[in-house]
Scaffold this active site. Structure first.
Site, PDB file in Angstrom:
ATOM      1  N   HIS A 164      29.314  27.520 -26.037  1.00 41.03           N
ATOM      2  CA  HIS A 164      28.312  27.501 -24.970  1.00 41.03           C
ATOM      3  C   HIS A 164      27.270  26.428 -25.253  1.00 41.03           C
ATOM      4  O   HIS A 164      26.120  26.548 -24.841  1.00 41.03           O
ATOM      5  CB  HIS A 164      27.665  28.879 -24.846  1.00 41.03           C
ATOM      6  N   GLU A 215      27.376  13.758 -48.364  1.00 34.80           N
ATOM      7  CA  GLU A 215      26.880  13.143 -49.597  1.00 34.80           C
ATOM      8  C   GLU A 215      27.992  12.461 -50.394  1.00 34.80           C
ATOM      9  O   GLU A 215      27.741  11.543 -51.166  1.00 34.80           O
ATOM     10  CB  GLU A 215      26.220  14.224 -50.487  1.00 34.80           C
ATOM     11  N   LYS A 240      14.353  10.286 -53.536  1.00 32.87           N
ATOM     12  CA  LYS A 240      13.720  11.059 -54.618  1.00 32.87           C
ATOM     13  C   LYS A 240      12.767  10.173 -55.409  1.00 32.87           C
ATOM     14  O   LYS A 240      11.660  10.570 -55.764  1.00 32.87           O
ATOM     15  CB  LYS A 240      14.787  11.618 -55.574  1.00 32.87           C
TER      16      LYS A 240
HETATM   17  O1  PA5 Z   1      25.210  17.257 -54.783  1.00 31.47           O
HETATM   18  C1  PA5 Z   1      24.229  16.796 -55.306  1.00 31.47           C
HETATM   19  O2  PA5 Z   1      24.297  16.077 -56.321  1.00 31.47           O
HETATM   20  C2  PA5 Z   1      22.838  17.096 -54.792  1.00 31.47           C
HETATM   21  O3  PA5 Z   1      22.874  17.728 -53.554  1.00 31.47           O
HETATM   22  C3  PA5 Z   1      22.079  17.985 -55.769  1.00 31.47           C
HETATM   23  O4  PA5 Z   1      22.790  19.182 -55.929  1.00 31.47           O
HETATM   24  C4  PA5 Z   1      20.661  18.273 -55.308  1.00 31.47           C
HETATM   25  O5  PA5 Z   1      19.972  17.066 -55.110  1.00 31.47           O
HETATM   26  C5  PA5 Z   1      19.913  19.116 -56.341  1.00 31.47           C
HETATM   27  O6  PA5 Z   1      19.911  18.490 -57.579  1.00 31.47           O
HETATM   28  P1  PA5 Z   1      19.679  19.266 -58.926  1.00 31.47           P
HETATM   29  O7  PA5 Z   1      20.779  20.231 -59.108  1.00 31.47           O
HETATM   30  O8  PA5 Z   1      19.670  18.199 -59.985  1.00 31.47           O
HETATM   31  O9  PA5 Z   1      18.357  19.968 -58.813  1.00 31.47           O
END
Ligand code: PA5
Length: 411
Positions: A282, A255, A398
């Site tokens: 394995h 990410e 989203k």
């Molecule tokens: O790292 C990130 O920004 C994302 O993985 C969020 O943690 C994830 O989408 C969850 O979002 P939120 O904490 O707003 O519910």
């Protein structure tokens, strides 16, 4: 923690100053030396409560880091509470998980930075209704961890629920050392001060130009400058206790680094692959050994599992060929396995390898490893020329889901 690099890099660009500059806007850098009075105050509320299970309702950065630390430390006999992670809208998973503990002796932590994540809120609604049907005093059962001013905070305040805010400027996947991770882990009985102190050791060594600074800069420079030749990085961790750490790394790396470059239209990134030894010897190993040379491999070894579990000294007819494992500690076997794979790769000499060694399984070690990886990600992001801290790709999906949900209402 030791990190040996088995590859050469001619030019190392020093990006320490860039990271120092980021400190003004990126909050995770200063988490290791935060004031933890808020955690102590929070824990006081639970002094006489009989809690068996802490349930995390959150996803991605609001869950994975906590699970990584909990799973690393959960075998500690001093841990009195179990943690359960509700991070999927899979109905069968939810049902199974909710039947696996006593709801009456649980505490639920709803964790969401934005406060409007569909997975988190839908699971919360389901749990809320279940607890309502048990006629419990709900204020005793929920803690909300969210950004100041989020809709979730407004909701929780309105209902009179307990709210802890996330420190400013902390992105989800960099939030495990903030209230997001420390509040639930502390309630579970984990020594969060020690986690922070491990992280702080790495922080000081990095920002004071110690050995870890040189190692991280070399590794990040190598990975970024070879992203077209070795676009995949595998972590091959030789411990079941690092299974969720590896999942956290996949999220952090994927990410943060998979982006369009800030000043160009070029899509870049390094694909994170999480492997656990010896199981993946394995399975995936064949691809590493003889497949395309498009991967770098980071091995993680644990030197001391604090276990004297041994293979018994039993001779078995027809299995005499394996009698040399008799009396060997499993700890020795797993580390010999890791060493043998490293040796086989180094022999090939065209696969970049590095080895991280963790001394002990404790709070300090995981604090160091987490902070080490956060710094590495920031450095690689800097060298790749991306904005490490946003996630436009995730946001796009989203938004589409939200539109689809609105359309259901209209139909
Ligand atoms: O790292 C990130 O920004 C994302 O993985 C969020 O943690 C994830 O989408 C969850 O979002 P939120 O904490 O707003 O519910």
């Amino acid at each position: 923690m030791k990190n040996e690099l088995y590859f050469n890099i001619n030019e190392v660009v020093d990006a320490t100053d860039k990271l120092v500059k980021e400190k003004d806007t990126i909050g995770y850098y200063d988490l290791p030396n935060q004031d933890i009075t808020y955690i102590k105050n929070y824990l006081k509320k639970f002094d006489n409560k009989d809690i068996e299970t802490i349930v995390i309702i959150g996803i991605g950065g609001s869950s994975l880091g906590i699970q990584a630390i909990y799973d690393f430390l959960r075998y500690d006999e001093n841990l009195t509470k179990r943690m359960v992670f509700l991070d999927s809208t899979d109905p069968l998973f939810l049902k199974e998980m909710l039947e696996s503990f006593n709801l009456v002796k649980a505490h639920f932590m709803i964790i969401s930075k934005s406060g409007n994540t569909i997975e988190t809120i839908s699971i919360y609604k389901y749990v809320y209704q279940k607890l309502c049907s048990l006629n419990l005093d709900l204020k005793e059962y929920f803690t909300f961890i969210t950004d100041e001013g989020s809709n979730l905070q407004k909701y929780a305040n309105n209902e009179g629920f307990n709210v802890v805010n996330i420190q400013a400027n902390i992105g989800g996947r960099f939030s495990v050392l903030s209230s997001v991770g420390l509040i639930p882990l502390a309630l579970a009985g984990i020594d969060v001060k020690e986690i922070l102190s491990g992280a702080n050791e790495v922080k000081k060594e990095f920002f004071n130009n110690g050995e870890i600074n040189q190692t991280l800069q070399k590794k990040a420079s190598f990975m970024a400058s070879h992203f077209d030749k070795h676009p995949n990085n595998c972590i091959f961790a030789y411990s079941e206790r690092l299974k969720y750490f590896v999942s956290w790394y996949v999220q952090l790396w994927g990410e943060s680094l998979g982006k369009k470059q800030t000043n160009s239209q070029l899509n870049v990134g390094l694909t994170p692959i999480g492997l656990i030894g010896p199981k993946d010897q394995h399975s995936f190993l064949q691809l590493i050994e003889d497949g395309p040379r498009d991967k770098s491999i980071t091995f993680i070894k644990v030197n001391d599992f604090v276990s004297d579990l041994k293979v018994p000294d039993i001779k078995m007819k027809f299995l005499e060929g394996l009698d040399n494992i008799n009396n060997l500690e499993f700890e020795t076997i797993i580390n010999m396995q890791a060493d043998s794979i490293v040796e086989s790769l180094l022999y090939k000499s065209d696969i970049p390898v590095d080895i991280i060694e963790i001394d002990h399984i404790n709070e300090r070690s995981i604090g160091k490893l987490i902070y080490y990886y956060e710094l590495l990600t920031s450095l690689v992001g800097e060298f790749l020329g991306v904005n490490t801290y946003n996630q436009p790709g995730v946001e796009a999906g989203k938004k589409i889901l939200k539109t689809k949900l609105q359309n259901i209402l209209k139909d």
